[in-house]
Scaffold this motif. Structure first.
Motif, PDB file in Angstrom:
ATOM      1  N   ASP A   1      -2.148   2.403  -8.115  1.00 25.72           N
ATOM      2  CA  ASP A   1      -1.303   1.292  -7.667  1.00 25.72           C
ATOM      3  C   ASP A   1       0.156   1.705  -7.559  1.00 25.72           C
ATOM      4  O   ASP A   1       0.858   1.319  -6.610  1.00 25.72           O
ATOM      5  CB  ASP A   1      -1.445   0.105  -8.630  1.00 25.72           C
ATOM      6  CG  ASP A   1      -2.829  -0.543  -8.523  1.00 25.72           C
ATOM      7  OD1 ASP A   1      -3.387  -0.538  -7.407  1.00 25.72           O
ATOM      8  OD2 ASP A   1      -3.328  -1.040  -9.543  1.00 25.72           O
ATOM      9  N   ILE A   2       0.637   2.481  -8.517  1.00 28.30           N
ATOM     10  CA  ILE A   2       2.035   2.926  -8.462  1.00 28.30           C
ATOM     11  C   ILE A   2       2.227   3.941  -7.335  1.00 28.30           C
ATOM     12  O   ILE A   2       3.247   3.929  -6.627  1.00 28.30           O
ATOM     13  CB  ILE A   2       2.480   3.500  -9.827  1.00 28.30           C
ATOM     14  CG1 ILE A   2       2.469   2.386 -10.883  1.00 28.30           C
ATOM     15  CG2 ILE A   2       3.878   4.111  -9.723  1.00 28.30           C
ATOM     16  CD1 ILE A   2       2.793   2.842 -12.289  1.00 28.30           C
ATOM     17  N   LYS A   3       1.232   4.797  -7.115  1.00 32.81           N
ATOM     18  CA  LYS A   3       1.320   5.758  -6.002  1.00 32.81           C
ATOM     19  C   LYS A   3       1.359   5.026  -4.658  1.00 32.81           C
ATOM     20  O   LYS A   3       2.045   5.449  -3.725  1.00 32.81           O
ATOM     21  CB  LYS A   3       0.135   6.732  -6.055  1.00 32.81           C
ATOM     22  CG  LYS A   3       0.254   7.772  -7.161  1.00 32.81           C
ATOM     23  CD  LYS A   3      -0.921   8.745  -7.129  1.00 32.81           C
ATOM     24  CE  LYS A   3      -0.782   9.786  -8.234  1.00 32.81           C
ATOM     25  NZ  LYS A   3      -1.906  10.747  -8.209  1.00 32.81           N
TER      26      LYS A   3
ATOM     27  N   LEU B   1       0.661  11.951   1.076  1.00 33.09           N
ATOM     28  CA  LEU B   1       0.229  11.012   0.036  1.00 33.09           C
ATOM     29  C   LEU B   1      -0.973  10.200   0.510  1.00 33.09           C
ATOM     30  O   LEU B   1      -1.892   9.921  -0.280  1.00 33.09           O
ATOM     31  CB  LEU B   1       1.397  10.096  -0.346  1.00 33.09           C
ATOM     32  CG  LEU B   1       1.190   9.159  -1.534  1.00 33.09           C
ATOM     33  CD1 LEU B   1       0.716   9.916  -2.771  1.00 33.09           C
ATOM     34  CD2 LEU B   1       2.483   8.391  -1.844  1.00 33.09           C
ATOM     35  N   ILE B   2      -0.998   9.832   1.790  1.00 35.33           N
ATOM     36  CA  ILE B   2      -2.155   9.111   2.343  1.00 35.33           C
ATOM     37  C   ILE B   2      -3.412   9.957   2.191  1.00 35.33           C
ATOM     38  O   ILE B   2      -4.467   9.461   1.749  1.00 35.33           O
ATOM     39  CB  ILE B   2      -1.914   8.756   3.835  1.00 35.33           C
ATOM     40  CG1 ILE B   2      -0.912   7.597   3.940  1.00 35.33           C
ATOM     41  CG2 ILE B   2      -3.226   8.379   4.535  1.00 35.33           C
ATOM     42  CD1 ILE B   2      -0.388   7.362   5.351  1.00 35.33           C
ATOM     43  N   ASP B   3      -3.309  11.235   2.529  1.00 37.71           N
ATOM     44  CA  ASP B   3      -4.472  12.133   2.418  1.00 37.71           C
ATOM     45  C   ASP B   3      -4.933  12.250   0.967  1.00 37.71           C
ATOM     46  O   ASP B   3      -6.137  12.337   0.692  1.00 37.71           O
ATOM     47  CB  ASP B   3      -4.113  13.519   2.973  1.00 37.71           C
ATOM     48  CG  ASP B   3      -3.941  13.505   4.487  1.00 37.71           C
ATOM     49  OD1 ASP B   3      -4.449  12.562   5.136  1.00 37.71           O
ATOM     50  OD2 ASP B   3      -3.274  14.413   5.025  1.00 37.71           O
TER      51      ASP B   3
ATOM     52  N   THR C   1      -6.661  -3.088  -0.612  1.00 43.99           N
ATOM     53  CA  THR C   1      -5.967  -3.749   0.507  1.00 43.99           C
ATOM     54  C   THR C   1      -4.536  -3.257   0.662  1.00 43.99           C
ATOM     55  O   THR C   1      -4.078  -3.000   1.780  1.00 43.99           O
ATOM     56  CB  THR C   1      -5.967  -5.282   0.308  1.00 43.99           C
ATOM     57  OG1 THR C   1      -7.316  -5.732   0.195  1.00 43.99           O
ATOM     58  CG2 THR C   1      -5.298  -5.985   1.482  1.00 43.99           C
ATOM     59  N   ASP C   2      -3.823  -3.098  -0.462  1.00 38.71           N
ATOM     60  CA  ASP C   2      -2.425  -2.648  -0.373  1.00 38.71           C
ATOM     61  C   ASP C   2      -2.337  -1.270   0.270  1.00 38.71           C
ATOM     62  O   ASP C   2      -1.435  -1.008   1.081  1.00 38.71           O
ATOM     63  CB  ASP C   2      -1.785  -2.610  -1.764  1.00 38.71           C
ATOM     64  CG  ASP C   2      -1.513  -4.003  -2.304  1.00 38.71           C
ATOM     65  OD1 ASP C   2      -1.517  -4.961  -1.501  1.00 38.71           O
ATOM     66  OD2 ASP C   2      -1.290  -4.132  -3.526  1.00 38.71           O
ATOM     67  N   PHE C   3      -3.264  -0.387  -0.094  1.00 39.20           N
ATOM     68  CA  PHE C   3      -3.266   0.950   0.513  1.00 39.20           C
ATOM     69  C   PHE C   3      -3.551   0.859   2.013  1.00 39.20           C
ATOM     70  O   PHE C   3      -2.869   1.493   2.826  1.00 39.20           O
ATOM     71  CB  PHE C   3      -4.318   1.852  -0.144  1.00 39.20           C
ATOM     72  CG  PHE C   3      -4.514   3.142   0.600  1.00 39.20           C
ATOM     73  CD1 PHE C   3      -3.570   4.165   0.533  1.00 39.20           C
ATOM     74  CD2 PHE C   3      -5.629   3.324   1.430  1.00 39.20           C
ATOM     75  CE1 PHE C   3      -3.739   5.344   1.250  1.00 39.20           C
ATOM     76  CE2 PHE C   3      -5.802   4.495   2.145  1.00 39.20           C
ATOM     77  CZ  PHE C   3      -4.859   5.504   2.048  1.00 39.20           C
ATOM     78  N   LEU C   4      -4.546   0.062   2.383  1.00 40.35           N
ATOM     79  CA  LEU C   4      -4.902  -0.047   3.797  1.00 40.35           C
ATOM     80  C   LEU C   4      -3.762  -0.638   4.622  1.00 40.35           C
ATOM     81  O   LEU C   4      -3.549  -0.230   5.773  1.00 40.35           O
ATOM     82  CB  LEU C   4      -6.177  -0.883   3.956  1.00 40.35           C
ATOM     83  CG  LEU C   4      -7.464  -0.210   3.448  1.00 40.35           C
ATOM     84  CD1 LEU C   4      -8.623  -1.190   3.463  1.00 40.35           C
ATOM     85  CD2 LEU C   4      -7.810   1.028   4.277  1.00 40.35           C
ATOM     86  N   VAL C   5      -3.000  -1.557   4.035  1.00 41.12           N
ATOM     87  CA  VAL C   5      -1.833  -2.115   4.737  1.00 41.12           C
ATOM     88  C   VAL C   5      -0.793  -1.012   4.977  1.00 41.12           C
ATOM     89  O   VAL C   5      -0.245  -0.894   6.082  1.00 41.12           O
ATOM     90  CB  VAL C   5      -1.216  -3.286   3.938  1.00 41.12           C
ATOM     91  CG1 VAL C   5       0.164  -3.652   4.487  1.00 41.12           C
ATOM     92  CG2 VAL C   5      -2.141  -4.494   3.995  1.00 41.12           C
ATOM     93  N   CYS C   6      -0.551  -0.200   3.958  1.00 40.82           N
ATOM     94  CA  CYS C   6       0.393   0.920   4.120  1.00 40.82           C
ATOM     95  C   CYS C   6      -0.120   1.925   5.150  1.00 40.82           C
ATOM     96  O   CYS C   6       0.643   2.446   5.974  1.00 40.82           O
ATOM     97  CB  CYS C   6       0.616   1.627   2.787  1.00 40.82           C
ATOM     98  SG  CYS C   6       1.614   0.695   1.627  1.00 40.82           S
TER      99      CYS C   6
ATOM    100  N   LYS D   1     -10.614  -3.066   9.007  1.00 37.63           N
ATOM    101  CA  LYS D   1     -11.331  -2.562   7.829  1.00 37.63           C
ATOM    102  C   LYS D   1     -10.866  -3.323   6.586  1.00 37.63           C
ATOM    103  O   LYS D   1     -11.671  -3.746   5.747  1.00 37.63           O
ATOM    104  CB  LYS D   1     -11.063  -1.054   7.686  1.00 37.63           C
ATOM    105  CG  LYS D   1     -11.326  -0.454   6.320  1.00 37.63           C
ATOM    106  CD  LYS D   1     -12.794  -0.392   5.990  1.00 37.63           C
ATOM    107  CE  LYS D   1     -13.007   0.258   4.609  1.00 37.63           C
ATOM    108  NZ  LYS D   1     -14.355   0.051   4.099  1.00 37.63           N
ATOM    109  N   ALA D   2      -9.543  -3.554   6.492  1.00 40.63           N
ATOM    110  CA  ALA D   2      -8.991  -4.281   5.339  1.00 40.63           C
ATOM    111  C   ALA D   2      -9.498  -5.717   5.301  1.00 40.63           C
ATOM    112  O   ALA D   2      -9.703  -6.284   4.217  1.00 40.63           O
ATOM    113  CB  ALA D   2      -7.464  -4.253   5.384  1.00 40.63           C
ATOM    114  N   LEU D   3      -9.719  -6.330   6.456  1.00 39.51           N
ATOM    115  CA  LEU D   3     -10.199  -7.717   6.498  1.00 39.51           C
ATOM    116  C   LEU D   3     -11.560  -7.882   5.820  1.00 39.51           C
ATOM    117  O   LEU D   3     -11.872  -8.948   5.291  1.00 39.51           O
ATOM    118  CB  LEU D   3     -10.295  -8.200   7.955  1.00 39.51           C
ATOM    119  CG  LEU D   3      -9.005  -8.698   8.607  1.00 39.51           C
ATOM    120  CD1 LEU D   3      -9.227  -8.934  10.092  1.00 39.51           C
ATOM    121  CD2 LEU D   3      -8.489  -9.971   7.933  1.00 39.51           C
ATOM    122  N   THR D   4     -12.366  -6.830   5.840  1.00 36.09           N
ATOM    123  CA  THR D   4     -13.705  -6.912   5.227  1.00 36.09           C
ATOM    124  C   THR D   4     -13.613  -7.084   3.710  1.00 36.09           C
ATOM    125  O   THR D   4     -14.573  -7.489   3.070  1.00 36.09           O
ATOM    126  CB  THR D   4     -14.546  -5.661   5.548  1.00 36.09           C
ATOM    127  OG1 THR D   4     -13.914  -4.505   4.970  1.00 36.09           O
ATOM    128  CG2 THR D   4     -14.682  -5.459   7.047  1.00 36.09           C
TER     129      THR D   4
END
Length: 460
Positions: A62-64, A83-85, A95-100, A120-123
């Motif tokens: 979460d902090i990352k 960082l995404i990789d 969800t927070d990661f997918l939004v970023c 994908k996040a909507l699922t």
């Protein structure tokens, strides 16, 4: 209550940083601190909180993810991609990661990939209102108002009070030229949410844009019944009355608006314009003067006073206010033209030259700017400067009038040969102007006869 504790956490964190201490915070506390700074837009402090958080909890996803959010704000896309990789394997259900992740592609100008990630996040069935708005915005970026509208409407279903979704849905209807569907949608929404200020505002704007001012006023009146402090709505309602030619009602509406405003200069100005339209110059002047008391540099009110004084025969006052307005808005060419005219009308030819020079520099393609400039130079006896200006003008506009002017300059400068040469060109281009030009420039009167006589000799 949550805000209070959140602020207490922030206070504790800031005291720790200032005193170079080290306190323990759990991951949830650190997230609250980071979110506080992110919402405040203080990304430097958010970054400090992230770095401290990762020092205490180096494996916290979460902090990352919060760090990723900051990197995107700072447009550090190479580091963000690394960082995404790193996070992708463990965070594709976050969800927070997918939004970023979606924001990363959006910022790089790849809306299709961004939409794919948002879907994908909507699922995960979280933040659905936000995600539908995100997807809709990306369809707008793709120039696809049809699909954008679908998602703004879905966002509105998730949160019927979402003003952003409602406003943008109306924009999409407009882009799609679906006016009947738009008003049906709006009426349906108002049936369910009759106290929505945004919906009534959109209702008023819808009819205003279609010049159905009576219906627009109806919408604005409903809105004002809900919230009588909506200052901008009074302005829109007054604009409807102006469009209908009902200037007295417009004035009454502006006067209601004055009671709510802190800055009143523009409203007094509008009242002045309405009084001017009602042929009440004294009331109009009074309103424009009030406007200037509110804002002594409000050049629109100054120039309107100039027009009114001119109509009333007060030419010195007209010139004064035009000069003041133009000094405050030097790049306004209409103001420069008006000021030049007023200077010339009052016999202040030399003062008009700076205005005329600005006009020829800014609008060299306009013939009459050159014509007027050279004319005034001749009036003040600056024939050499007039020749320079006319030679520049002729390169832009090869017209008889300029050659007549040029010949007058040369004759006044005692250069008979160049005067005769210019006059011959003028007569070749347009001999029908000769009579008027002889009245303006008596110097060339006898010369015109000589040129015509020499032509007759050549023919014989």
């Amino acid at each position: 209550m949550e805000e209070y504790f959140g602020n207490e956490l922030v206070k504790k964190f800031e005291e720790m940083m200032e005193n170079n201490h080290e306190f323990y915070f759990d991951t949830e506390e650190l997230e609250d601190i980071i979110v506080y700074y992110l919402e405040l837009g203080d990304f430097n402090y958010a970054d400090m909180a992230v770095n401290y958080g990762l020092k205490l909890h180096p494996n916290s996803l979460d902090i990352k993810i919060k760090r990723l959010e900051i990197l995107l704000e700072w447009e550090e896309y190479n580091t963000a991609k690394e960082l995404i990789d790193e996070l992708k394997g463990a965070s594709m259900e976050n969800t927070d990661f997918l939004v970023c992740y979606a924001k990363y592609y959006s910022n790089l100008g790849n809306p299709r990939k961004s939409i794919e990630i948002c879907k994908k996040a909507l699922t995960l069935e979280e933040e659905e209102n936000f995600l539908h708005n995100f997807i809709a915005d990306e369809y707008v970026n793709l120039g696809d108002p049809f699909n954008a509208l679908k998602h703004y409407r879905k966002a509105l279903k998730e949160d019927p009070t979402d003003e952003y979704s409602l406003e943008n849905a109306m924009v999409c209807f407009s882009d799609l030229n679906k006016s009947e569907e738009a008003i049906a949608f709006l009426n349906e929404y108002l049936d369910e949410f009759p106290y929505s200020e945004t919906a009534w505002f959109e209702y008023g704007q819808f009819y205003f844009n279609r010049k159905n001012y009576d219906e627009a006023i109806r919408g604005y009146d409903y809105l004002l019944a809900i919230n009588s402090n909506s200052v901008g709505v009074y302005a829109n309602k007054a604009a409807c009355y102006e469009a209908l030619g009902q200037y007295q009602k417009a004035i009454e509406t502006y006067e209601e608006m004055l009671e709510l405003e802190y800055t009143k200069a523009f409203t007094f100005y509008k009242i002045g314009l309405c009084n001017k339209a009602l042929k009440q110059p004294i009331l109009a002047l009074n309103a424009f003067q009030k406007s200037l008391r509110e804002d002594p540099q409000f050049y629109l009110a100054m120039m309107e006073q100039s027009y009114l004084y001119e109509e009333m025969g007060g030419m010195s006052e007209a010139l004064h206010f035009a000069k003041e307005a133009t000094q405050l808005n030097e790049n306004n060419l209409d103001y420069q033209k008006r000021l030049a005219f007023l200077f010339i009308d009052s016999g202040k030819f030399e003062e008009s030259l700076s205005c005329l020079k600005k006009l020829v520099d800014a609008e060299p393609s306009r013939f009459y700017n050159w014509y007027a400039y050279s004319e005034v130079l001749m009036l003040v006896g600056e024939y050499e400067d007039a020749v320079t200006v006319l030679n520049r003008a002729i390169k832009k506009h090869y017209r008889a009038e300029l050659f007549y002017q040029l010949s007058n300059c040369f004759y006044n400068l005692k250069d008979q040969d160049k005067g005769m040469e210019s006059l011959q060109k003028a007569l070749e281009l347009d001999p029908s102007l000769a009579k008027d030009m002889q009245k303006k420039y008596p110097f060339i009167k006898d010369e015109v006869k000589k040129v015509k006589a020499s032509k007759v000799k050549k023919k014989n």
